[in-house]
Write an enzyme that holds these catalytic residues in place. Sequence first.
Site, mmCIF file in Angstrom:
data_model
loop_
_atom_site.group_PDB
_atom_site.id
_atom_site.type_symbol
_atom_site.label_atom_id
_atom_site.label_comp_id
_atom_site.label_asym_id
_atom_site.label_seq_id
_atom_site.Cartn_x
_atom_site.Cartn_y
_atom_site.Cartn_z
ATOM 1 N N ARG A 36 27.619 66.817 98.391
ATOM 2 C CA ARG A 36 28.123 65.503 98.412
ATOM 3 C C ARG A 36 28.366 65.885 96.276
ATOM 4 O O ARG A 36 29.275 65.754 96.459
ATOM 5 C CB ARG A 36 26.908 64.492 98.179
ATOM 6 C CG ARG A 36 26.441 63.947 99.367
ATOM 7 C CD ARG A 36 26.104 63.528 99.648
ATOM 8 N NE ARG A 36 27.151 62.167 99.266
ATOM 9 C CZ ARG A 36 26.512 60.677 99.277
ATOM 10 N NH1 ARG A 36 24.959 60.224 99.521
ATOM 11 N NH2 ARG A 36 26.644 59.720 98.836
ATOM 12 N N TYR A 64 40.988 53.746 103.350
ATOM 13 C CA TYR A 64 39.608 53.150 102.353
ATOM 14 C C TYR A 64 40.229 53.630 101.221
ATOM 15 O O TYR A 64 40.748 54.801 101.331
ATOM 16 C CB TYR A 64 38.741 54.005 102.893
ATOM 17 C CG TYR A 64 38.274 54.269 104.170
ATOM 18 C CD1 TYR A 64 37.458 52.835 104.362
ATOM 19 C CD2 TYR A 64 38.129 54.039 105.222
ATOM 20 C CE1 TYR A 64 36.743 52.355 105.767
ATOM 21 C CE2 TYR A 64 37.885 53.564 106.418
ATOM 22 C CZ TYR A 64 36.991 53.109 106.859
ATOM 23 O OH TYR A 64 36.786 52.801 107.940
ATOM 24 N N ASP A 66 39.079 55.162 98.752
ATOM 25 C CA ASP A 66 38.124 56.899 98.358
ATOM 26 C C ASP A 66 38.998 57.976 98.903
ATOM 27 O O ASP A 66 38.129 58.830 98.789
ATOM 28 C CB ASP A 66 36.546 55.961 97.565
ATOM 29 C CG ASP A 66 36.144 55.718 99.226
ATOM 30 O OD1 ASP A 66 36.377 54.983 100.451
ATOM 31 O OD2 ASP A 66 34.558 56.204 99.019
ATOM 32 N N CYS A 231 39.164 59.948 113.297
ATOM 33 C CA CYS A 231 38.511 58.563 113.992
ATOM 34 C C CYS A 231 38.614 57.655 112.746
ATOM 35 O O CYS A 231 39.936 57.294 112.793
ATOM 36 C CB CYS A 231 37.118 59.150 113.122
ATOM 37 S SG CYS A 231 37.046 60.055 111.228
ATOM 38 N N GLY A 234 38.708 59.509 109.257
ATOM 39 C CA GLY A 234 39.355 60.869 109.515
ATOM 40 C C GLY A 234 38.832 61.704 108.600
ATOM 41 O O GLY A 234 39.172 62.780 108.233
ATOM 42 N N CYS A 235 37.383 61.334 108.077
ATOM 43 C CA CYS A 235 36.389 62.410 107.169
ATOM 44 C C CYS A 235 34.968 63.096 108.532
ATOM 45 O O CYS A 235 35.266 64.159 108.535
ATOM 46 C CB CYS A 235 36.118 61.376 105.869
ATOM 47 S SG CYS A 235 37.272 60.605 105.338
ATOM 48 N N ARG A 237 33.169 62.118 111.380
ATOM 49 C CA ARG A 237 33.551 62.734 112.901
ATOM 50 C C ARG A 237 34.272 63.534 112.993
ATOM 51 O O ARG A 237 34.755 64.500 113.861
ATOM 52 C CB ARG A 237 33.143 61.174 113.880
ATOM 53 C CG ARG A 237 31.840 60.898 113.683
ATOM 54 C CD ARG A 237 32.212 59.202 114.909
ATOM 55 N NE ARG A 237 32.829 58.614 113.719
ATOM 56 C CZ ARG A 237 33.180 57.341 114.046
ATOM 57 N NH1 ARG A 237 31.975 56.274 115.771
ATOM 58 N NH2 ARG A 237 33.442 55.974 112.953
ATOM 59 N N GLN A 278 30.767 63.459 107.135
ATOM 60 C CA GLN A 278 30.127 62.539 105.730
ATOM 61 C C GLN A 278 28.863 62.086 105.958
ATOM 62 O O GLN A 278 28.719 61.841 104.529
ATOM 63 C CB GLN A 278 31.079 61.348 106.064
ATOM 64 C CG GLN A 278 31.121 60.168 104.918
ATOM 65 C CD GLN A 278 32.406 59.427 105.464
ATOM 66 O OE1 GLN A 278 32.689 59.061 107.185
ATOM 67 N NE2 GLN A 278 32.845 58.773 104.706
#
EC number: 3.1.3.48
Length: 780
Positions: A36, A64, A66, A231, A234-235, A237, A278
């Site tokens: 992270r 989203y 971000d 998903c 798209g990050c 999963r 994520q």
Amino acid sequence: MEQVEILRKFIQRVQAMKSPDHNGEDNFARDFMRLRRLSTKYRTEKIYPTATGEKEENVKKNRYKDILPFDHSRVKLTLKTPSQDSDYINANFIKGVYGPKAYVATQGPLANTVIDFWRMIWEYNVVIIVMACREFEMGRKKCERYWPLYGEDPITFAPFKISCEDEQARTDYFIRTLLLEFQNESRRLYQFHYVNWPDHDVPSSFDSILDMISLMRKYQEHEDVPICIHCSAGCGRTGAICAIDYTWNLLKAGKIPEEFNVFNLIQEMRTQRHSAVQTKEQYELVHRAIAQLFEKQLQLYEIHGAQKIADGVNEINTENMVSSIEPEKQDSPPPKPPRTRSCLVEGDAKEEILQPPEPHPVPPILTPSPPSAFPTVTTVWQDNDRYHPKPVLHMVSSEQHSADLNRNYSKSTELPGKNESTIEQIDKKLERNLSFEIKKVPLQEGPKSFDGNTLLNRGHAIKIKSASPCIADKISKPQELSSDLNVGDTSQNSCVDCSVTQSNKVSVTPPEESQNSDTPPRPDRLPLDEKGHVTWSFHGPENAIPIPDLSEGNSSDINYQTRKTVSLTPSPTTQVETPDLVDHDNTSPLFRTPLSFTNPLHSDDSDSDERNSDGAVTQNKTNISTASATVSAATSTESISTRKVLPMSIARHNIAGTTHSGAEKDVDVSEDSPPPLPERTPESFVLASEHNTPVRSEWSELQSQERSEQKKSEGLITSENEKCDHPAGGIHYEMCIECPPTFSDKREQISENPTEATDIGFGNRCGKPKGPRDPPSEWT
């Protein structure tokens, strides 16, 4: 490093990561925090810019704000439609094992981006779509439904028309067959819709995820076209599925790097798609799923290895059949099976291929039996021990007629009725020829240099098995041997078997007949004309030794070249002359007792050449006494021989003997002076067992048994002038050893007394069991 070791190390590392540290956090949480921080650094420092996604016309296309695609890896659309001509879609390429565009990681389509989604599918010829979310999750819209339900009418997203032709419900996911039509052209593609993966979390079991990925790769094995995975954002999963599939492809290709770890994999993925994997839970899920894949692959490796072994056994059997038809000669076997070894038996060249081991044990001792009743020495080890090949019999022709190694087996056998029970026990142990020579040793022993022409390079050991009183009938008179004799004659060190007959004598074919007679075919019988007498015959075509009668009091010297003798005699003293063999290694061959049968193939140290090339012999006489005692089997690790020979005794111990120093006499080289009497210790009367600790408490019991046995013995009794302070009743074998005439206390020897039957087997020791217990049958 091999793949198997890499997989095992990874599995161990994953198991270790579950343990918490001093702060109560496990390694998964610590690693994910590093990921992270790296992603935050990418965003704040603009290391991987997202300028295209930040444009005003493209902001509304992002689910989203971000989660934006990196510019360097984003998917660009070139297919134009009347309503959409922008090249932007919130999607990134992720490289695979074989190419840089193996996956398309994208967000769940919005209502205003469904056409862009189908444009991307059509333009990049996508066949597999993986959807890892539901349309609604926790009351929020996570993905626009871009396909029609099964059984409903097709949906049109101009200019694309989508139909659902089939739907298969599986555990936790569906497989739908979709038909995509664009400008009078149609393509069939497949959607794998996983419905039980909660957002920002992981499913309780990932078996269905692995099953879905496995089935997905059955629909598309290659990476020629990308697989679209999405998903909601798209990050998370999406990244987890990409990481698992990527590692699985590496595993199937056998390309798992030595320092493989999931942290580096996901870190690299995060440089291609924002926030791939994520959450910490998803990060741990990837580790656990990959570890499970590795465990299954290890099982496949084990099964595959077992199949290879089975195939190798089949190949050995096939080649064995072929080799029996087309024999060959090979002096050096290959290091791996099938190993072949040529041998000369009775003048015929034969090729033998080692067979896989059979379950039945190796027969320990030779007993009379009809032909083909039991395997002989040429087949016993071949059939029973694949990894320790059998001894090979050789016939080396000389100027005169070759002496058959087994010429003394040609006589018929008669068994006395009083010894039938003993012979039955002997028959149960099968047979093993006592007269053999080793010319070749498998490469796996790592032997020293061998001279196969004239020299016998192995120390030979013997076994004796009989059931009646045995004495030495004759011992040859000294006969000078020429230094140029063929030392490699195969009759060296051959011994006549001890057996039981009606009378107490054994008639041995004179060695002179072996010189003048042709080589007879190999018999299967022992020479048992008379009862009880044991003769060790050292005969050959050129160095036959006459055997005078020792029972008349004539003790003589045996002058021989590279010979090892054992005398079984009732005479008070037996004087055997042992030559000091001149060799480069200064090794001393010695006789092993019947309990310590030296298997040449099990010797830890290879035997060196025992003699000079010219056959020169320096003679030295050694007095050897015949004392009355029990067959000693005390365990000891000491060896008197300068050449280290570890006997493969069935009791798994070396036999040590001690000499009596109290009644010593001066050692004289003459034939009339008696030798020093050996001193026995309690340990020497204890049978060899599986334990190294001698049972001293049973010494008194053995003494009483031996005294009672001495009274019952009917045969020959040692002379009164033998000074033996130990009870009689056993058979003491004296070993002729290359050494000075004096015997040290550490020298291995076994006392001999002909008052008892020469039954030296493990089941019958002097007619009765002498040990603390019955030796188990596993010794054989």
